[in-house]
Motif scaffolding. Structure first.
Motif, PDB file in Angstrom:
ATOM      1  N   ALA A 291       1.012  -1.654  -0.076  1.00 42.13           N
ATOM      2  CA  ALA A 291      -0.426   0.108  -0.492  1.00 42.13           C
ATOM      3  C   ALA A 291       0.927   1.280  -0.015  1.00 42.13           C
ATOM      4  CB  ALA A 291      -0.938   0.272   1.275  1.00 42.13           C
ATOM      5  N   LEU A 292       2.113   1.130   0.435  1.00 35.58           N
ATOM      6  CA  LEU A 292       2.862   2.662   1.048  1.00 35.58           C
ATOM      7  C   LEU A 292       4.692   2.308   0.525  1.00 35.58           C
ATOM      8  CD1 LEU A 292       2.411   3.775   4.110  1.00 35.58           C
ATOM      9  CD2 LEU A 292       1.088   4.568   2.633  1.00 35.58           C
ATOM     10  N   PRO A 293       4.801   1.579  -0.901  1.00 37.19           N
ATOM     11  CA  PRO A 293       5.906   0.718  -0.988  1.00 37.19           C
ATOM     12  C   PRO A 293       6.969   2.298  -1.633  1.00 37.19           C
ATOM     13  CG  PRO A 293       4.168   1.812  -3.246  1.00 37.19           C
ATOM     14  CD  PRO A 293       3.200   1.761  -2.325  1.00 37.19           C
ATOM     15  N   GLN A 294       6.589   3.795  -1.487  1.00 40.07           N
ATOM     16  CA  GLN A 294       7.807   4.514  -1.089  1.00 40.07           C
ATOM     17  C   GLN A 294       8.063   4.641   0.063  1.00 40.07           C
ATOM     18  OE1 GLN A 294       4.501   4.773  -1.069  1.00 40.07           O
ATOM     19  NE2 GLN A 294       3.736   6.665  -1.168  1.00 40.07           N
ATOM     20  N   GLU A 295       7.384   3.830   1.357  1.00 36.39           N
ATOM     21  CA  GLU A 295       7.811   4.112   2.479  1.00 36.39           C
ATOM     22  C   GLU A 295       8.949   3.415   3.132  1.00 36.39           C
ATOM     23  OE1 GLU A 295       7.424   6.846   4.622  1.00 36.39           O
ATOM     24  OE2 GLU A 295       5.630   7.768   3.085  1.00 36.39           O
ATOM     25  N   GLU A 296       9.744   3.859   4.032  1.00 36.07           N
ATOM     26  CA  GLU A 296      10.799   3.040   4.504  1.00 36.07           C
ATOM     27  C   GLU A 296      10.474   2.426   5.590  1.00 36.07           C
ATOM     28  OE1 GLU A 296      15.219   3.155   5.912  1.00 36.07           O
ATOM     29  OE2 GLU A 296      14.358   5.067   5.262  1.00 36.07           O
ATOM     30  N   MET A 297      10.466   0.685   5.647  1.00 37.19           N
ATOM     31  CA  MET A 297       9.851   0.079   7.163  1.00 37.19           C
ATOM     32  C   MET A 297      11.495  -0.495   7.429  1.00 37.19           C
ATOM     33  SD  MET A 297       6.703  -1.201   6.295  1.00 37.19           S
ATOM     34  CE  MET A 297       6.549  -2.524   7.010  1.00 37.19           C
TER      35      MET A 297
END
Ligand code: ZN
Length: 319
Positions: A291-297
């Motif tokens: 859902a949020l591919p650009q957010e760093e995990m």
């Protein structure tokens, strides 16, 4: 204190859908939030803070909180928690059927004015009103009401906050009708010694039963060390976010909240039952990254994987 007669030893409260998502600019679609919450509950997470009842123009990321609460309430056994900034938000939370309502009170008045545009007296007035609303709900449906002492370990605007001020505000929240208070390291300033010292200070004011949880950030890399310090004092509820989503913009590479996966691994490795299946928890990350591919995990366990032969504290039924 740890209760061995209970189903679990430690309650890990997932706050990613609230604290994590409010810190990222992208809006997660409502269906993705629901999928995230459902998957985490299925992995054994017992409490999830699913949103915040704040005006949509302030936090468009959380504008769908009522719908998300309604969905989360359909999951058996899940405690559905929300944040509210005031009595108006609490009324909306009660209407939506939230099980737990948290009102943050920044112990730094400068921070309180900057964030909520409210003085301490004004926030306590809201707490009194929320206490009244909560007591108006029939006992069997009445939500748990927590006052969270935010910026408790220091404020980016004021620095350290005097102990006497923290103690006075903890007492004021309880007098206003809170069931308990929580400590929140909003700024990531805490260290293990400070954690122990503040827990002792606040317990001295509200009693051991009215301080059971802590909200930690990993801004300076001390998140798990701080969690361990709190664990040593007997706290039993720990906020964390999956993938530590919502990393600190002032500390690139640092996660936001402590990482749920790493926290659960530490607790289970220590023999403390969380009720959470680590393998299934790790799989939930995919729901968030899709859902949020650009957010760093963030997190170490997801890359390192469980040690060979790792035995969790919990014996899980194989369904
Ligand atoms: Zn936070």
């Amino acid at each position: 204190m740890i209760d061995r007669t209970s189903e679990i030893d430690i309650l890990v409260s997932e706050v990613g859908p609230r604290d994590g998502l409010q810190s990222v600019s992208t809006i997660m679609p409502t269906d993705a939030k629901k999928a995230w919450i459902a998957a985490e509950a299925a992995a054994g997470v017992r409490e999830i803070e699913v949103g915040s009842f704040v005006p949509a123009k302030l936090l468009p990321q959380l504008a769908d909180t009522a719908e998300v609460v309604a969905f989360a309430k359909s999951i058996p056994g899940l405690t559905v928690a929300v944040l509210v900034p005031n009595a108006r938000g609490a009324a909306a939370a009660i209407m939506a059927g939230a099980d737990k309502i948290t009102l943050p009170l920044s112990v730094s008045e400068t921070h309180s004015l900057a964030n909520l545009r409210r003085t301490h007296v004004q926030v306590i007035d809201e707490a009194v009103e929320i206490g009244r609303l909560v007591r108006g709900v029939p006992a069997e449906r009445r939500p748990h009401f927590e006052g969270s002492l935010s910026t408790a370990f220091g404020c980016t605007l004021e620095g350290a906050i005097p102990d006497a001020q923290i103690a006075r505000l903890a007492a004021a929240l309880m007098d206003a009708g809170c069931d308990e208070v929580g400590l929140s390291d909003t700024t990531g300033y805490a260290d293990p010694a400070a954690v122990k010292r503040l827990i002792k200070l606040v317990r001295g004011v509200v009693g051991d039963q009215a301080l059971t949880g802590i909200h930690l950030h990993n801004t300076r890399g001390l998140g798990l060390a701080n969690a361990l310090a709190a664990l040593d004092t007997g706290l039993t509820t720990f906020d964390a976010s999956l993938g530590g989503i919502g990393g600190c913009p002032f500390a690139p590479g640092a996660s936001g909240n402590i990482v749920t996966e790493d926290l659960v691994f530490m607790l289970e490795a220590m023999g403390l039952r969380t009720g959470i299946d680590i393998d299934r928890l790790l799989e939930v990350r995919r729901v968030v990254t899709d859902a949020l591919p650009q957010e760093e995990m963030f997190g170490f366990l997801p890359d390192a994987k469980l040690p060979l032969g790792f035995a969790p504290a919990t014996v899980l039924e194989t369904a």
